[in-house]
Motif scaffolding. Structure first.
Motif, PDB file in Angstrom:
ATOM      1  N   ASN A 184       9.294  -3.758  -4.743  1.00 50.26           N
ATOM      2  CA  ASN A 184       9.079  -4.200  -3.392  1.00 50.26           C
ATOM      3  C   ASN A 184       8.376  -3.304  -2.632  1.00 50.26           C
ATOM      4  N   TYR A 185       7.617  -3.904  -1.395  1.00 47.88           N
ATOM      5  CA  TYR A 185       6.954  -3.332  -0.524  1.00 47.88           C
ATOM      6  C   TYR A 185       7.461  -3.542   0.823  1.00 47.88           C
ATOM      7  N   ILE A 224       8.846  -7.023   1.072  1.00 49.62           N
ATOM      8  CA  ILE A 224       8.194  -8.244   0.201  1.00 49.62           C
ATOM      9  C   ILE A 224       8.217  -7.976  -1.089  1.00 49.62           C
ATOM     10  N   ARG A 225       8.490  -8.941  -1.995  1.00 49.14           N
ATOM     11  CA  ARG A 225       8.425  -8.767  -3.466  1.00 49.14           C
ATOM     12  C   ARG A 225       6.907  -8.461  -4.096  1.00 49.14           C
ATOM     13  N   LEU A 259       6.276   3.518   1.116  1.00 53.00           N
ATOM     14  CA  LEU A 259       7.192   2.314   1.510  1.00 53.00           C
ATOM     15  C   LEU A 259       7.191   1.261   0.627  1.00 53.00           C
ATOM     16  N   MET A 260       6.807   1.802  -0.947  1.00 50.74           N
ATOM     17  CA  MET A 260       6.669   0.991  -1.800  1.00 50.74           C
ATOM     18  C   MET A 260       7.486   1.318  -3.189  1.00 50.74           C
ATOM     19  N   ASP A 308      -3.045   1.727   3.792  1.00 50.75           N
ATOM     20  CA  ASP A 308      -3.918   1.951   2.648  1.00 50.75           C
ATOM     21  C   ASP A 308      -2.907   2.303   1.374  1.00 50.75           C
ATOM     22  N   TYR A 309      -3.325   2.588   0.102  1.00 51.72           N
ATOM     23  CA  TYR A 309      -2.638   2.897  -1.050  1.00 51.72           C
ATOM     24  C   TYR A 309      -1.930   4.052  -0.824  1.00 51.72           C
ATOM     25  N   ASP A 310      -2.629   5.459  -0.283  1.00 52.63           N
ATOM     26  CA  ASP A 310      -2.106   6.368  -0.297  1.00 52.63           C
ATOM     27  C   ASP A 310      -0.961   6.432   0.780  1.00 52.63           C
ATOM     28  N   SER A 311      -1.060   5.978   1.892  1.00 50.41           N
ATOM     29  CA  SER A 311       0.197   5.816   2.991  1.00 50.41           C
ATOM     30  C   SER A 311       1.332   4.928   2.471  1.00 50.41           C
ATOM     31  N   ALA A 312       0.877   3.861   1.762  1.00 49.40           N
ATOM     32  CA  ALA A 312       1.878   2.728   1.342  1.00 49.40           C
ATOM     33  C   ALA A 312       2.754   3.172   0.484  1.00 49.40           C
ATOM     34  N   THR A 313       2.387   4.127  -0.269  1.00 50.69           N
ATOM     35  CA  THR A 313       3.221   4.366  -1.529  1.00 50.69           C
ATOM     36  C   THR A 313       4.671   4.941  -1.020  1.00 50.69           C
TER      37      THR A 313
END
Length: 444
Positions: free
Chosen positions: A104-105, A121-122, A99-100, A92-97
């Motif tokens: 790139n993600y 991933i671009r 790695l983002m 989700d957005y909170d945990s993805a930040t």
């Protein structure tokens, strides 16, 4: 022609690079629409902005997740590991930040035996380059990492890569790579004294590696500010260049085109145009500095402010990452001091004296027998001034003038801004581009 035009109905004007991108409404804006009375997002109060920013970030992640075919990615990763099962979480957005990054993600792929890969991933939103340029960047970065790995530079191992296409079962462009241990190097100013010696002592050998590709030319350049589009909207990359003078002349002239079209430096267009004229006049000086090296070019990391270096808890370097904009360049540019060693406060104040870190690094290079590279570190402050004046981070009047003053000083020419500006307006008065800009803009 520009890659991106203003998204306003019936506008058609070029969008402004960087500043003209609104992450909140995922759109592009020309200089006129960027004004607060036209673009509603700029009117948001601070609390509203925070909420809108979070909402935009969540939407960005959700759109990306909808395009990634996770089952196909899992199958492909397991195939590359000879059937070892793996887990791929959609964050989700909170945990993805965590790695983002801005461009790139990174989707973690954890195998049953404890090994973890990253699927790089671009991202693609209003702030991203167009698809064709994103594809170029993926292919170039993958090739760069494999080249560096063969030279035993500590970079992530690349297992596979692909661009977005009908034949790509994953659904997005990606690079499957090793996940290196470590965390980004902290700001140099907050590192303790012992580690300020330990880090550059390790970095010396990485820095001094020749990194000389077989194809001896400069470019093509992957950075969006130098890219353009043809009449059909296909990417036109700048380069490759066979000489350093060609490289410098054409990059400056491209920036002058963008200033004239309102795509960069829209708030100080006349000043910027004059500064770029000065850069054209400086090209012979830079070329002379490079003559001793011949037409030999080396690979340069184009974002060496420090967070590209991964270190463990004891400040041992575990890897060098983020090579997406890497390019070949002249020796004097490649081996100027890495940006993370500069005294940031002094640098952005326009001062050109070497920092303690630069002096230490140069001494370490000499001790290892790299005397020529130490000379580049000590003398090449002009290289650090060139890029910001060339459409870099000097889009606002104050920073442009400070960087330009630093450039002039590094070249032995100290002249007050007002006097230089007045003289330059007179000197280039017959230039058509300058005439048009003076009609459209008021000198700040």
């Amino acid at each position: 022609m520009p890659f991106c035009k203003c998204d306003a109905t019936d506008c058609g004007e070029p969008s402004v690079h960087g500043e003209g991108v609104c992450f909140l409404c995922d759109s592009h804006h020309c200089a006129t629409r960027m004004k607060s009375d036209v673009h509603a997002c700029t009117k948001s109060a601070e609390e509203e902005y925070v909420v809108a920013s979070s909402r935009a970030g969540e939407n960005d992640i959700n759109v990306l997740h909808s395009e990634i075919r996770v089952d196909a990615l899992r199958t492909r990763a397991m195939s590359l590991r000879n059937g070892v099962s793996c887990h791929i979480p959609l964050l989700d957005y909170d945990s993805a930040t965590a790695l983002m990054g801005g461009m790139n993600y990174h989707l973690p792929i954890t195998f049953q035996d404890g090994i973890t890969w990253l699927c790089r991933i671009r991202r693609h939103n209003a702030s991203s380059p167009p698809t064709e340029l994103r594809d170029h960047i993926i292919l170039t970065e993958a090739a760069t990492l494999r080249f560096l790995a063969n030279r035993r530079i500590p970079v992530p191992k690349v297992y596979e890569f692909a661009i977005r296409s009908p034949d790509n079962p994953i659904g997005v462009g990606y690079i499957l790579m090793e996940m290196l241990d470590g965390k980004p190097l902290p700001w140099w100013s907050i590192i303790d004294v012992d580690n300020r010696k330990h880090v550059p002592a390790q970095f010396v050998e990485i820095f001094a590696d020749p990194r000389r590709p077989e194809d001896q030319s400069i470019g093509p350049l992957m950075i969006e500010q130098f890219a353009d589009a043809d009449e059909e909207g296909h990417a036109k990359l700048l380069g490759p260049f066979s000489t350093t003078s060609e490289y410098r002349y054409e990059t400056v002239q491209r920036q002058m085109e963008l200033v004239s079209r309102g795509e960069v430096h829209h708030t100080n267009a006349v000043d910027s145009y004059l500064v770029h004229y000065y850069l054209l006049e400086c090209v012979p000086w830079f070329t002379r500095q490079e003559q001793g090296s011949g037409s030999v070019y080396y690979l340069k990391h184009m974002d060496d402010k420090g967070d590209h270096i991964l270190v463990d808890d004891d400040f041992n370097i575990t890897g060098i990452v983020d090579w997406e904009w890497a390019q070949t360049a002249p020796k004097s540019e490649v081996f100027a001091a890495p940006m993370f060693l500069l005294d940031v406060g002094s640098y952005y104040a326009g001062k050109n004296g070497l920092s303690e870190g630069e002096e230490l690094f140069a001494s370490m290079l000499e001790a290892k027998g790299h005397g020529e590279l130490a000379q580049f570190v000590r003398r090449e402050r002009a290289e650090h001034r060139w890029a910001p004046c060339l459409g870099g981070d000097a889009g606002f009047s104050d920073s442009l003038r400070t960087m330009f003053s630093g450039l002039q000083s590094s070249l032995g020419c100290d002249q007050d801004w007002d006097g230089w500006q007045k003289g330059s307006l007179k000197k280039y008065a017959n230039d058509k581009g300058l005439k048009l800009l003076t009609i459209k803009h008021t000198i700040i």
